[in-house]
Design an enzyme around this catalytic site. Structure first.
Site, mmCIF file in Angstrom:
data_model
loop_
_atom_site.group_PDB
_atom_site.id
_atom_site.type_symbol
_atom_site.label_atom_id
_atom_site.label_comp_id
_atom_site.label_asym_id
_atom_site.label_seq_id
_atom_site.Cartn_x
_atom_site.Cartn_y
_atom_site.Cartn_z
ATOM 1 N N GLU A 119 -9.835 0.372 -3.266
ATOM 2 C CA GLU A 119 -9.685 0.297 -4.969
ATOM 3 C C GLU A 119 -10.899 -0.148 -5.540
ATOM 4 N N GLY A 120 -12.128 -0.063 -5.033
ATOM 5 C CA GLY A 120 -13.122 -0.728 -5.559
ATOM 6 C C GLY A 120 -13.427 -2.081 -4.998
ATOM 7 N N SER B 171 0.913 -1.005 0.092
ATOM 8 C CA SER B 171 -0.025 -0.014 -0.008
ATOM 9 C C SER B 171 1.021 1.335 -0.034
ATOM 10 N N THR C 60 -12.099 9.181 -1.436
ATOM 11 C CA THR C 60 -13.138 8.549 -0.703
ATOM 12 C C THR C 60 -13.778 9.744 0.189
ATOM 13 N N GLU C 61 -15.153 9.880 0.441
ATOM 14 C CA GLU C 61 -15.623 10.729 1.675
ATOM 15 C C GLU C 61 -16.311 10.087 2.476
ATOM 16 N N GLY D 227 -6.670 11.684 -1.901
ATOM 17 C CA GLY D 227 -7.764 11.749 -1.192
ATOM 18 C C GLY D 227 -9.177 11.822 -2.077
HETATM 19 P P1 TGC Z 1 -18.179 6.528 -15.636
HETATM 20 O O1 TGC Z 1 -19.184 7.132 -15.869
HETATM 21 O O2 TGC Z 1 -18.056 4.808 -15.865
HETATM 22 O O3 TGC Z 1 -16.710 7.037 -16.094
HETATM 23 C C1 TGC Z 1 -16.373 8.377 -15.831
HETATM 24 C C2 TGC Z 1 -15.329 8.704 -16.652
HETATM 25 O O4 TGC Z 1 -13.961 7.856 -16.255
HETATM 26 C C3 TGC Z 1 -13.726 7.182 -17.255
HETATM 27 N N1 TGC Z 1 -13.144 5.921 -16.559
HETATM 28 C C4 TGC Z 1 -11.972 5.441 -16.152
HETATM 29 N N2 TGC Z 1 -10.849 5.939 -16.811
HETATM 30 C C5 TGC Z 1 -9.834 5.229 -16.367
HETATM 31 N N3 TGC Z 1 -9.759 4.147 -15.496
HETATM 32 C C6 TGC Z 1 -10.747 3.663 -15.067
HETATM 33 N N4 TGC Z 1 -10.882 2.575 -14.232
HETATM 34 C C7 TGC Z 1 -11.989 4.229 -15.412
HETATM 35 N N5 TGC Z 1 -13.491 4.242 -15.180
HETATM 36 C C8 TGC Z 1 -14.115 4.973 -15.808
HETATM 37 C C9 TGC Z 1 -14.468 6.921 -18.229
HETATM 38 O O5 TGC Z 1 -14.139 6.636 -19.217
HETATM 39 C C10 TGC Z 1 -15.202 8.224 -18.223
HETATM 40 O O6 TGC Z 1 -14.644 9.135 -19.071
HETATM 41 P P2 TGC Z 1 -15.278 10.422 -19.849
HETATM 42 O O7 TGC Z 1 -13.990 11.025 -20.276
HETATM 43 O O8 TGC Z 1 -16.231 9.743 -20.645
HETATM 44 O O9 TGC Z 1 -15.906 11.123 -18.975
HETATM 45 O O10 TGC Z 1 -17.949 6.540 -14.047
HETATM 46 P P3 TGC Z 1 -18.750 6.508 -12.797
HETATM 47 O O11 TGC Z 1 -18.742 7.675 -12.198
HETATM 48 O O12 TGC Z 1 -20.289 5.915 -13.419
HETATM 49 O O13 TGC Z 1 -18.096 5.373 -12.134
HETATM 50 C C11 TGC Z 1 -18.587 4.241 -11.824
HETATM 51 C C12 TGC Z 1 -17.479 3.268 -10.800
HETATM 52 C C13 TGC Z 1 -18.540 2.793 -9.821
HETATM 53 C C14 TGC Z 1 -16.944 2.246 -11.909
HETATM 54 C C15 TGC Z 1 -16.671 4.278 -10.217
HETATM 55 O O14 TGC Z 1 -17.096 5.252 -9.428
HETATM 56 C C16 TGC Z 1 -15.735 3.439 -9.410
HETATM 57 O O15 TGC Z 1 -14.693 2.689 -9.555
HETATM 58 N N6 TGC Z 1 -15.891 3.193 -7.908
HETATM 59 C C17 TGC Z 1 -14.932 2.643 -6.892
HETATM 60 C C18 TGC Z 1 -14.459 3.879 -5.926
HETATM 61 C C19 TGC Z 1 -13.161 3.337 -5.681
HETATM 62 O O16 TGC Z 1 -12.470 2.536 -6.301
HETATM 63 N N7 TGC Z 1 -12.523 4.014 -4.860
HETATM 64 C C20 TGC Z 1 -11.007 3.829 -4.563
HETATM 65 C C21 TGC Z 1 -10.602 5.219 -3.730
HETATM 66 S S1 TGC Z 1 -8.841 5.132 -3.583
HETATM 67 C C22 TGC Z 1 -8.357 3.811 -2.723
HETATM 68 O O17 TGC Z 1 -9.357 2.982 -2.213
HETATM 69 C C23 TGC Z 1 -6.914 3.827 -2.325
HETATM 70 S S2 TGC Z 1 -6.314 2.501 -1.395
HETATM 71 C C24 TGC Z 1 -4.715 2.803 -1.400
HETATM 72 C C25 TGC Z 1 -4.008 1.601 -0.742
HETATM 73 O O18 TGC Z 1 -3.777 1.951 0.482
HETATM 74 O O19 TGC Z 1 -3.298 0.949 -1.507
HETATM 75 P P1 FAD Z 2 -19.518 1.483 0.573
HETATM 76 O O1 FAD Z 2 -19.506 2.231 -0.764
HETATM 77 O O2 FAD Z 2 -20.658 2.111 1.629
HETATM 78 O O3 FAD Z 2 -19.935 0.049 0.366
HETATM 79 C C1 FAD Z 2 -20.645 -0.594 1.358
HETATM 80 C C2 FAD Z 2 -20.852 -1.974 0.808
HETATM 81 O O4 FAD Z 2 -22.121 -1.792 -0.298
HETATM 82 C C3 FAD Z 2 -19.860 -2.800 0.077
HETATM 83 O O5 FAD Z 2 -20.010 -3.982 0.420
HETATM 84 C C4 FAD Z 2 -20.111 -2.333 -1.458
HETATM 85 O O6 FAD Z 2 -19.763 -3.393 -2.217
HETATM 86 C C5 FAD Z 2 -21.689 -2.333 -1.224
HETATM 87 N N1 FAD Z 2 -22.131 -1.697 -2.679
HETATM 88 C C6 FAD Z 2 -21.851 -0.181 -2.610
HETATM 89 N N2 FAD Z 2 -22.738 0.142 -3.891
HETATM 90 C C7 FAD Z 2 -23.149 -1.073 -4.600
HETATM 91 C C8 FAD Z 2 -23.710 -1.284 -5.678
HETATM 92 N N3 FAD Z 2 -24.069 -0.254 -6.538
HETATM 93 N N4 FAD Z 2 -24.289 -2.516 -5.966
HETATM 94 C C9 FAD Z 2 -23.709 -3.602 -4.919
HETATM 95 N N5 FAD Z 2 -23.444 -3.276 -3.847
HETATM 96 C C10 FAD Z 2 -22.924 -2.176 -3.748
HETATM 97 N N6 FAD Z 2 -9.959 5.718 -0.345
HETATM 98 C C11 FAD Z 2 -8.986 6.723 -0.867
HETATM 99 O O7 FAD Z 2 -9.677 7.827 -1.441
HETATM 100 N N7 FAD Z 2 -7.733 6.780 -0.594
HETATM 101 C C12 FAD Z 2 -7.052 5.909 0.202
HETATM 102 O O8 FAD Z 2 -5.457 5.910 0.292
HETATM 103 C C13 FAD Z 2 -7.826 4.779 0.724
HETATM 104 N N8 FAD Z 2 -7.034 3.975 1.522
HETATM 105 C C14 FAD Z 2 -7.941 3.153 2.239
HETATM 106 C C15 FAD Z 2 -7.206 2.304 3.184
HETATM 107 C C16 FAD Z 2 -8.044 1.449 4.163
HETATM 108 C C17 FAD Z 2 -7.542 0.627 4.931
HETATM 109 C C18 FAD Z 2 -9.533 1.325 3.646
HETATM 110 C C19 FAD Z 2 -10.289 0.451 4.399
HETATM 111 C C20 FAD Z 2 -10.106 1.852 2.634
HETATM 112 C C21 FAD Z 2 -9.252 3.095 1.927
HETATM 113 N N9 FAD Z 2 -10.063 3.922 0.973
HETATM 114 C C22 FAD Z 2 -9.359 4.851 0.510
HETATM 115 C C23 FAD Z 2 -11.427 3.836 1.017
HETATM 116 C C24 FAD Z 2 -11.893 2.557 0.068
HETATM 117 O O9 FAD Z 2 -11.763 2.918 -1.376
HETATM 118 C C25 FAD Z 2 -13.434 2.439 0.281
HETATM 119 O O10 FAD Z 2 -13.578 1.979 1.315
HETATM 120 C C26 FAD Z 2 -13.966 1.775 -0.580
HETATM 121 O O11 FAD Z 2 -14.265 2.303 -2.043
HETATM 122 C C27 FAD Z 2 -15.581 1.374 -0.644
HETATM 123 O O12 FAD Z 2 -16.201 2.584 0.037
HETATM 124 P P2 FAD Z 2 -17.056 2.571 1.272
HETATM 125 O O13 FAD Z 2 -16.263 1.956 2.565
HETATM 126 O O14 FAD Z 2 -17.675 3.820 1.724
HETATM 127 O O15 FAD Z 2 -18.104 1.278 1.118
#
Ligand code: TGC
Ligand code: FAD
Length: 387
Positions: free
Chosen positions: A366-367, A90, A131-132, A129
């Site tokens: 990361e999703g 990470s 996630t909210e 940053g």
């Molecule tokens: P959508 O309408 O599908 O797309 C919006 C625009 O984004 C483009 N796009 C991407 N581009 C690059 N890579 C991807 N994976 C992409 N996915 C979509 C897309 O082409 C579009 O571009 P444009 O030019 O047409 O506007 O987007 P949406 O808003 O409907 O997204 C849906 C969804 C659910 C897939 C997306 O919100 C999502 O992936 N949600 C999950 C959130 C998430 O992964 N959060 C992670 C936070 S960071 C973290 O967890 C760090 S952990 C760090 C660690 O300790 O290792």
């Molecule tokens: P929610 O979105 O509230 O989801 C709760 C449950 O509902 C999950 O099981 C999910 O799969 C399910 N769910 C949600 N939507 C749907 C749907 N449409 N259909 C079916 N099921 C659904 N974020 C950052 O930005 N930067 C970081 O560096 C980062 N580091 C992290 C480190 C740790 C240790 C952790 C735990 C998280 C970190 N995150 C970071 C945040 C992380 O990306 C989020 O926790 C993650 O994206 C899920 O969001 P949430 O926790 O709000 O869960």
């Protein structure tokens, strides 16, 4: 080390060297006390510049003192780091794929010159940053706002679950225009010593304990115009970074599973019950056969993903399939490995249960697994399930 189909025989000299040096680094400098850090809930901070010296932060980028290694070499590096602990991977993922990558891909020349060398060396730490508190899986609905101000912007909002925010020098913050929420999301480089920034630590995690996690509070934080990432607008910005980090996770998870497997294999050949090693029992051999098969399938997926990335054919959906499969695989197999260790398996003396607990986070960040299922569902049917 498990490499059942001999995939690693095809590695280039450079890839082999990176894999070996990362493995040695982890064995000498991290593995001996990672269990203790995990119990204490601390990250071994003294390693941050050492990891920089080793070239662990975004070595696959071009220019700015980066060695520009192959995508496979980068994946192998993530695999070795996560074979030690997901928290270690990470650290490298966030610094490299979520902070250096957006500066490299979307930043101005001044931003690149200023930040990339010191982030690469580990002299500065970054965080990401997105996630909210009220918007995790759906970051598009974010509430953090940027308002035009005198030659700059005023930021307000809060981010949570942010890896490394309490120790970061700079945060990549994603926000929308305050006056018009329909305007595209923009990225800002926010130095954490600016007035109005707070970075509280989140304590009492039961997963990813050897990693520092916190919040980012933004209370009327002024950033000058030059802190805006000029090269991107819209959700493609943060999601593009996630594609890079998810790629590393798809590789890293194979490392955590491999380490769990090797620990269990050693234990089962040493541990005797009923007059001989427990590895001689068919019930245990069934577990090893299944673990090795699942790890090998995930390893093959990671290697193929690297080939696609290297030649520019990798789509985000390919990454979703590999992240989804490989993390689920590692989460399941580390549990089987823990089981083979019997009572000893629940202590911090052995890695499988630590991996198993860490992988709950990796399955979620990361999703989530569910979100990657929906990304694949949309790609395969043409119908989005989350709108
Ligand atoms: P959508 O309408 O599908 O797309 C919006 C625009 O984004 C483009 N796009 C991407 N581009 C690059 N890579 C991807 N994976 C992409 N996915 C979509 C897309 O082409 C579009 O571009 P444009 O030019 O047409 O506007 O987007 P949406 O808003 O409907 O997204 C849906 C969804 C659910 C897939 C997306 O919100 C999502 O992936 N949600 C999950 C959130 C998430 O992964 N959060 C992670 C936070 S960071 C973290 O967890 C760090 S952990 C760090 C660690 O300790 O290792
Ligand atoms: P929610 O979105 O509230 O989801 C709760 C449950 O509902 C999950 O099981 C999910 O799969 C399910 N769910 C949600 N939507 C749907 C749907 N449409 N259909 C079916 N099921 C659904 N974020 C950052 O930005 N930067 C970081 O560096 C980062 N580091 C992290 C480190 C740790 C240790 C952790 C735990 C998280 C970190 N995150 C970071 C945040 C992380 O990306 C989020 O926790 C993650 O994206 C899920 O969001 P949430 O926790 O709000 O869960």
């Amino acid at each position: 080390m498990l490499d059942y189909y001999g995939v690693e025989a095809d590695l280039s000299e450079e890839e082999r060297m990176i894999q070996e040096s990362a493995r040695e680094f982890v064995d000498e400098k991290v593995r001996p006390d990672i269990g203790e850090h995990w119990i204490e809930g601390t990250f071994p901070k003294k390693l941050i510049p050492k990891m920089g010296e080793m070239g662990f932060y975004a070595p696959n980028l071009e220019g700015y003192d980066s060695p520009n290694v192959s995508e496979k070499a980068y994946g192998l590096l993530m695999q070795e780091l996560e074979a030690c602990d997901s928290g270690l991977r990470s650290m490298a993922s966030v610094q490299g794929a979520l902070v250096m990558y957006p500066i490299h891909a979307y930043g101005s020349e001044e931003q690149k010159d200023h930040w990339l060398p010191k982030l690469g060396s580990g002299d500065a730490v970054g965080c990401f940053g997105l996630t909210e508190p009220e918007h995790g899986s759906n970051p598009t609905a974010m509430e953090t706002r940027a308002e035009d101000a005198d030659e700059g912007y005023i930021l307000n909002g809060s981010k949570t679950w942010i890896t490394n925010s309490p120790i970061a020098d700079v945060a990549v913050v994603w926000a929308r225009d305050k006056t018009d929420p329909d305007t595209p999301v923009r990225g800002f480089l926010v130095e954490t010593d600016r007035d109005g920034v707070s970075t509280n630590k989140i304590d009492e995690k039961l997963s990813l304990r050897a990693s520092i996690t916190g919040q980012i509070g933004l209370n009327d934080v002024y950033v000058p115009e030059e802190n805006l990432l000029p090269g991107v607008e819209g959700m493609g910005g943060p999601l593009g970074c996630l594609t890079q980090a998810r790629y590393g996770i798809a590789w890293g998870a194979v490392g955590a599973a491999r380490d769990s497997f090797e620990t269990a294999r050693q234990y089962a050949t040493d541990r005797e019950q009923f007059g001989g090693p427990i590895a001689r029992f068919q019930l245990q051999q069934d577990k090893f056969a299944e673990m090795a098969t699942q790890i090998t399938l995930a390893q093959l997926l990671a290697h193929r993903l690297a080939d696609l990335k290297e030649r520019g054919d990798m789509r985000p959906q390919h990454v979703s399939m590999a992240k989804r499969n490989n993390v689920r695989m590692a989460r399941n197999q580390s549990r089987i490995a823990r089981e083979i260790l019997g009572g000893n398996g629940i202590t911090a003396d052995y890695s499988p249960m630590r991996h198993m607990a860490n992988l709950e986070t990796v399955y979620t960040y990361e999703g989530t697994h569910d979100i990657h299922t929906l990304i694949l569902g949309e790609d395969l049917t043409g119908i989005s399930a989350y709108e």
